[in-house]
Design an enzyme around this catalytic site. Structure first.
Site, PDB file in Angstrom:
ATOM      1  N   ASP A 170       0.854  -1.183   0.000  1.00  0.00           N
ATOM      2  CA  ASP A 170       0.000   0.000   0.000  1.00  0.00           C
ATOM      3  C   ASP A 170       0.888   1.230   0.000  1.00  0.00           C
ATOM      4  O   ASP A 170       2.061   1.170   0.420  1.00  0.00           O
ATOM      5  CB  ASP A 170      -0.918   0.004   1.229  1.00  0.00           C
ATOM      6  CG  ASP A 170      -1.909   1.151   1.197  1.00  0.00           C
ATOM      7  OD1 ASP A 170      -2.710   1.205   0.249  1.00  0.00           O
ATOM      8  OD2 ASP A 170      -1.876   2.009   2.102  1.00  0.00           O
TER       9      ASP A 170
ATOM     10  N   GLU B 172      -5.713  18.306   2.821  1.00  0.00           N
ATOM     11  CA  GLU B 172      -6.648  17.200   2.668  1.00  0.00           C
ATOM     12  C   GLU B 172      -5.930  15.854   2.647  1.00  0.00           C
ATOM     13  O   GLU B 172      -6.465  14.844   3.124  1.00  0.00           O
ATOM     14  CB  GLU B 172      -7.491  17.366   1.400  1.00  0.00           C
ATOM     15  CG  GLU B 172      -6.723  17.520   0.104  1.00  0.00           C
ATOM     16  CD  GLU B 172      -6.389  18.962  -0.246  1.00  0.00           C
ATOM     17  OE1 GLU B 172      -6.202  19.242  -1.434  1.00  0.00           O
ATOM     18  OE2 GLU B 172      -6.331  19.800   0.689  1.00  0.00           O
TER      19      GLU B 172
ATOM     20  N   HIS C 227      -5.051   6.288   7.798  1.00  0.00           N
ATOM     21  CA  HIS C 227      -4.416   5.426   6.813  1.00  0.00           C
ATOM     22  C   HIS C 227      -2.919   5.363   7.094  1.00  0.00           C
ATOM     23  O   HIS C 227      -2.289   6.366   7.422  1.00  0.00           O
ATOM     24  CB  HIS C 227      -4.637   5.979   5.403  1.00  0.00           C
ATOM     25  CG  HIS C 227      -6.037   5.831   4.918  1.00  0.00           C
ATOM     26  ND1 HIS C 227      -6.363   5.125   3.786  1.00  0.00           N
ATOM     27  CD2 HIS C 227      -7.202   6.284   5.424  1.00  0.00           C
ATOM     28  CE1 HIS C 227      -7.674   5.163   3.607  1.00  0.00           C
ATOM     29  NE2 HIS C 227      -8.207   5.867   4.591  1.00  0.00           N
TER      30      HIS C 227
END
Length: 228
Positions: free
Chosen positions: A7, A52, A150
């Site tokens: 990832d 963001e 994340h």
């Protein structure tokens, strides 16, 4: 078979617009079992971090300022992944950033023929359902309580567990396993997926003979309650 589940975290959504890779996490699996070997690195992207993006992964410009550039870790990363299939969730995104960074370094891109996309597999296994990593963790009972933001290595470790379930796994829900060998075909070339065979429904209406036998049985009952 050796596979690498990986990832990435980035500064944005499009490497063609200057977004950069800031974190990568890789988990080694052999025959769908985690070996304990991992590769993890943060990278200084040499650019600002949009608010963001930071809200998603929590990686600030200050935190990344003293981290190595991608080219400093590229050889170590490529040695770790070797020539194994690379499994990722929405793999086209991760491959796009990985290959963009390799291109900046003047290195050969990783072939997309090695790409296994768990989103594509999930869409086949669970059509119409939510197929985010969070949703799949919930579906398969994978504990993600420690995931507040994340993180590349954490998400790769969660995805490794989800990937096992998507390709057979522990048979949660008493589902019959898909043929494991089809998983890469599903991800790399969806048009080659085997068509599902639909069987006609079984008859569930009583036949005339069965109705007649039932009537005869009812007549044989003495003083039935329903006769009032």
């Amino acid at each position: 078979m050796r596979e690498i589940i990986f990832d990435t975290e980035t500064t944005g959504l499009d490497p063609k617009k200057g977004d950069r890779l800031v974190e990568i996490g890789c988990v080694e699996m052999v025959n769908r079992v985690q070996t304990g070997r991992t590769f993890h690195a943060y990278f200084n992207p040499d650019r600002s971090m949009p608010a963001e993006a930071e809200a998603v992964h929590g990686l600030s410009e200050t935190f990344l300022a003293d981290k190595p550039r991608f080219h400093e870790k590229a050889a170590e990363l490529l040695e770790f992944i070797g020539d194994s299939p690379l499994v990722a969730h929405n793999a086209g995104f991760d491959f796009g950033f990985l290959n963009a960074e390799l291109d900046i370094c003047g290195l050969e891109a990783v072939s997309t023929t090695r790409m296994v996309d768990t989103v594509a597999i999930a869409r086949v296994r669970h059509p119409g359902a939510k197929n985010s990593l969070d949703a799949l963790c919930t579906r398969y009972g994978v504990d993600r309580s420690h995931r507040t933001k994340h993180g590349a290595l954490l998400d790769a470790e969660l995805l490794a567990q989800v990937y096992v379930e998507l390709t057979g796994g522990r048979q949660i829900g008493l589902e019959l396993a898909s043929v494991v060998e089809d998983s890469i075909t599903i991800a790399a070339a969806p048009t080659r997926i085997r068509e599902r065979v639909f069987r006609p429904s079984r008859p569930h209406v009583a036949s005339a003979a069965e109705l007649e036998r039932h009537a005869q049985f009812l007549e044989s009952i003495k003083s039935p309650l329903w006769s009032g």
